[in-house]
Design a protein around this motif. Sequence first.
Motif, PDB file in Angstrom:
ATOM      1  N   ARG A  69     -48.326  41.272   5.961  1.00 52.41           N
ATOM      2  CA  ARG A  69     -49.765  41.298   5.721  1.00 52.41           C
ATOM      3  C   ARG A  69     -50.538  41.808   6.937  1.00 52.41           C
ATOM      4  O   ARG A  69     -51.552  42.486   6.789  1.00 52.41           O
ATOM      5  N   ASN A  70     -50.073  41.494   8.124  1.00 55.84           N
ATOM      6  CA  ASN A  70     -50.799  41.868   9.347  1.00 55.84           C
ATOM      7  C   ASN A  70     -49.962  42.721  10.291  1.00 55.84           C
ATOM      8  O   ASN A  70     -50.076  42.628  11.505  1.00 55.84           O
ATOM      9  N   GLY A  71     -49.108  43.573   9.725  1.00 62.07           N
ATOM     10  CA  GLY A  71     -48.371  44.489  10.584  1.00 62.07           C
ATOM     11  C   GLY A  71     -47.017  43.946  11.005  1.00 62.07           C
ATOM     12  O   GLY A  71     -46.554  42.920  10.509  1.00 62.07           O
ATOM     13  N   PRO A  72     -46.354  44.662  11.958  1.00 54.35           N
ATOM     14  CA  PRO A  72     -44.995  44.299  12.391  1.00 54.35           C
ATOM     15  C   PRO A  72     -44.911  42.867  12.924  1.00 54.35           C
ATOM     16  O   PRO A  72     -45.871  42.322  13.460  1.00 54.35           O
ATOM     17  N   SER A  73     -43.737  42.287  12.762  1.00 51.10           N
ATOM     18  CA  SER A  73     -43.510  40.909  13.206  1.00 51.10           C
ATOM     19  C   SER A  73     -42.182  40.829  13.954  1.00 51.10           C
ATOM     20  O   SER A  73     -41.251  41.599  13.689  1.00 51.10           O
ATOM     21  N   ASP A  74     -42.129  39.893  14.911  1.00 56.20           N
ATOM     22  CA  ASP A  74     -40.884  39.691  15.653  1.00 56.20           C
ATOM     23  C   ASP A  74     -39.778  39.116  14.758  1.00 56.20           C
ATOM     24  O   ASP A  74     -38.609  39.124  15.138  1.00 56.20           O
ATOM     25  N   MET A  75     -40.156  38.616  13.569  1.00 48.52           N
ATOM     26  CA  MET A  75     -39.184  38.001  12.669  1.00 48.52           C
ATOM     27  C   MET A  75     -38.674  38.961  11.599  1.00 48.52           C
ATOM     28  O   MET A  75     -37.983  38.544  10.679  1.00 48.52           O
ATOM     29  N   SER A  76     -39.000  40.256  11.726  1.00 46.32           N
ATOM     30  CA  SER A  76     -38.654  41.213  10.667  1.00 46.32           C
ATOM     31  C   SER A  76     -37.162  41.214  10.361  1.00 46.32           C
ATOM     32  O   SER A  76     -36.742  41.154   9.202  1.00 46.32           O
ATOM     33  N   VAL A  77     -36.337  41.289  11.419  1.00 48.22           N
ATOM     34  CA  VAL A  77     -34.888  41.361  11.217  1.00 48.22           C
ATOM     35  C   VAL A  77     -34.380  40.121  10.499  1.00 48.22           C
ATOM     36  O   VAL A  77     -33.623  40.202   9.524  1.00 48.22           O
ATOM     37  N   GLU A  78     -34.828  38.964  10.944  1.00 45.44           N
ATOM     38  CA  GLU A  78     -34.344  37.703  10.380  1.00 45.44           C
ATOM     39  C   GLU A  78     -34.773  37.538   8.920  1.00 45.44           C
ATOM     40  O   GLU A  78     -33.970  37.165   8.058  1.00 45.44           O
ATOM     41  N   VAL A  79     -36.046  37.843   8.637  1.00 45.30           N
ATOM     42  CA  VAL A  79     -36.585  37.646   7.284  1.00 45.30           C
ATOM     43  C   VAL A  79     -35.964  38.639   6.302  1.00 45.30           C
ATOM     44  O   VAL A  79     -35.524  38.268   5.201  1.00 45.30           O
ATOM     45  N   LEU A  80     -35.906  39.915   6.689  1.00 38.57           N
ATOM     46  CA  LEU A  80     -35.350  40.940   5.796  1.00 38.57           C
ATOM     47  C   LEU A  80     -33.855  40.722   5.566  1.00 38.57           C
ATOM     48  O   LEU A  80     -33.348  40.926   4.462  1.00 38.57           O
ATOM     49  N   SER A  81     -33.150  40.312   6.618  1.00 39.60           N
ATOM     50  CA  SER A  81     -31.712  40.061   6.492  1.00 39.60           C
ATOM     51  C   SER A  81     -31.446  38.934   5.495  1.00 39.60           C
ATOM     52  O   SER A  81     -30.550  39.028   4.653  1.00 39.60           O
ATOM     53  N   GLN A  82     -32.237  37.856   5.577  1.00 42.64           N
ATOM     54  CA  GLN A  82     -32.021  36.732   4.661  1.00 42.64           C
ATOM     55  C   GLN A  82     -32.328  37.130   3.219  1.00 42.64           C
ATOM     56  O   GLN A  82     -31.611  36.739   2.296  1.00 42.64           O
ATOM     57  N   MET A  83     -33.371  37.940   3.023  1.00 38.08           N
ATOM     58  CA  MET A  83     -33.702  38.386   1.674  1.00 38.08           C
ATOM     59  C   MET A  83     -32.588  39.276   1.121  1.00 38.08           C
ATOM     60  O   MET A  83     -32.206  39.157  -0.061  1.00 38.08           O
ATOM     61  N   GLY A  84     -32.050  40.159   1.964  1.00 41.28           N
ATOM     62  CA  GLY A  84     -30.931  40.987   1.533  1.00 41.28           C
ATOM     63  C   GLY A  84     -29.740  40.151   1.121  1.00 41.28           C
ATOM     64  O   GLY A  84     -29.071  40.428   0.118  1.00 41.28           O
ATOM     65  N   TYR A  85     -29.463  39.101   1.888  1.00 39.22           N
ATOM     66  CA  TYR A  85     -28.359  38.187   1.577  1.00 39.22           C
ATOM     67  C   TYR A  85     -28.599  37.479   0.251  1.00 39.22           C
ATOM     68  O   TYR A  85     -27.701  37.379  -0.592  1.00 39.22           O
TER      69      TYR A  85
END
Length: 523
Positions: A69-85
């Motif tokens: 919602r507000n641009g890039p986040s430091d948690m991008s890798v963690e959040v996207l990886s979990q969703m992919g899983y």
Amino acid sequence: MKMLPTGTILLLIILSAACGQNVNTVDANTDRDSKVRRLHDSAFNAKTAGASPEIYINMQQETIDEMRRNGPSDMSVEVLSQMGYFLCRSGRYIEGLMLLQEATDSLRHAAPGLVDPQEEARLLGNTANLYSRIGLYKDALELNRQAIDKTTGSNSAISADLWRMRATTYEHLGQYDSMFHCLETAMEASGQIAEPKSAAISRVQVENQISHAIIEHPGLRPDDVAHAVKSLENNVGRRKSAATDSMLIGRGYFLSGSREKGLKIMKQALEFNRNKGFEDYQWALSILSESIIENELSPGSLKTYNESRRLTDTINQQRTADALLHADFKYRTSQLKNEKLLLETEKRYTRQHIFLWSVTATMVILALTLLTLRIINNKNRKLRENKRAIEQLLDSRIELNRQIELLNEKIKEQYIPSETLAAEQPDNRIFSIAILKREDEDRFRQLFSSVFPGLIERIRTRYPDMSPSAELIMMLIRLQKSNSEIAFALGIKRESVAKARYRLRSLFGLDKETDLNDFIKEL
């Protein structure tokens, strides 16, 4: 001189406003990441607690929406990886691949040291797990090794999970010694976890996976089946989601002799697995179908079993092919998009004719790439079709002779007096085993040569004394068929297969330490 204080004050006011804005931005980002963290952890906890895939996937989607919602986040890798899983676990491989690719892109562009090595390892592990599910076992093992290297020296639960995933890949490959070695290593890793609660959970997971392996492959450790059932029953109360465990507990009772009790438990567990998602339901259905056919040899049970096998194989093959095709398409589309952005940037700083030449070159490369992809895809498709044709040819022959042998044993037990049975030779049969026909053998040889081009020619050159029958045995060994499957496929006795293997070892000049299967694989 009087202007200096006024100018200084104005400068301080501007700097204060700018600093205040930066502080507010930092605070806003911190609050945003804190909310993302809560949503992210809630989705994971829901999955662990046994919620349906639809629930925890929707929760994780809410996490991604908040993160973006507000641009890039430091948690991008963690959040996207979990969703992919999550998506891959629910059978949505194409979407899962896209999310894992996006997570990998985020990792590639992240500042050094920004991403936690544990989260990087988790991403590599999830991707490796997906590769294993779609049959890319070599790539899966390599990614898994990279993930394990990232966790070297750590005492977190992810290390034990990675070893468990590696064990699963070896199970798919049929390398059961390596599978149990990885599970033993996972057990050691679970004992080194710093958090007592995480260590207990991890240990239960490893114990359950070992029990699963023993029950799903009873021929490996037949004396341990009863112990595996007891271990699963002890751990059921320590896990909130026990549909898989219940199915295997029922299978364990069935294998141990309590067939009616086992079937009852499996039928109840089947409904629980139905709610867990497509993949788990297909697995549970195959376990129950196998047990039904073993319990009662009848046309109805055989039909149910065969239909279940055909349905599962067809769906899995199609799902894997589609996932690979769409993942490759998505990756290349992403690459072309990046190239287009690069060309648009260059257009602002170069003359028009250079830009046109660049576009022309890009179109040529794209055309060549598409042409190459089409050739490769056609070749791979033909190879997959030939492999399936070999398996279908052999499976039909193996299944026919297996059923004939079962029918012989059934008839002898029910209709032939015991004193007559005792007087008969061990190889006497009511119905004769079906011998491999000439036309089937010719087709098998043609398909084998297309899948392993040049192999037969090399062997005939190096070993000119090899007979056609020995060639057939060697070809079936190369296809990783067991002695029993080879006997059923060719319509010969198992003792004949053992003798043929001995003659092959003599022909190849192998010593006692060299494994025949490995030697043939390297030819």
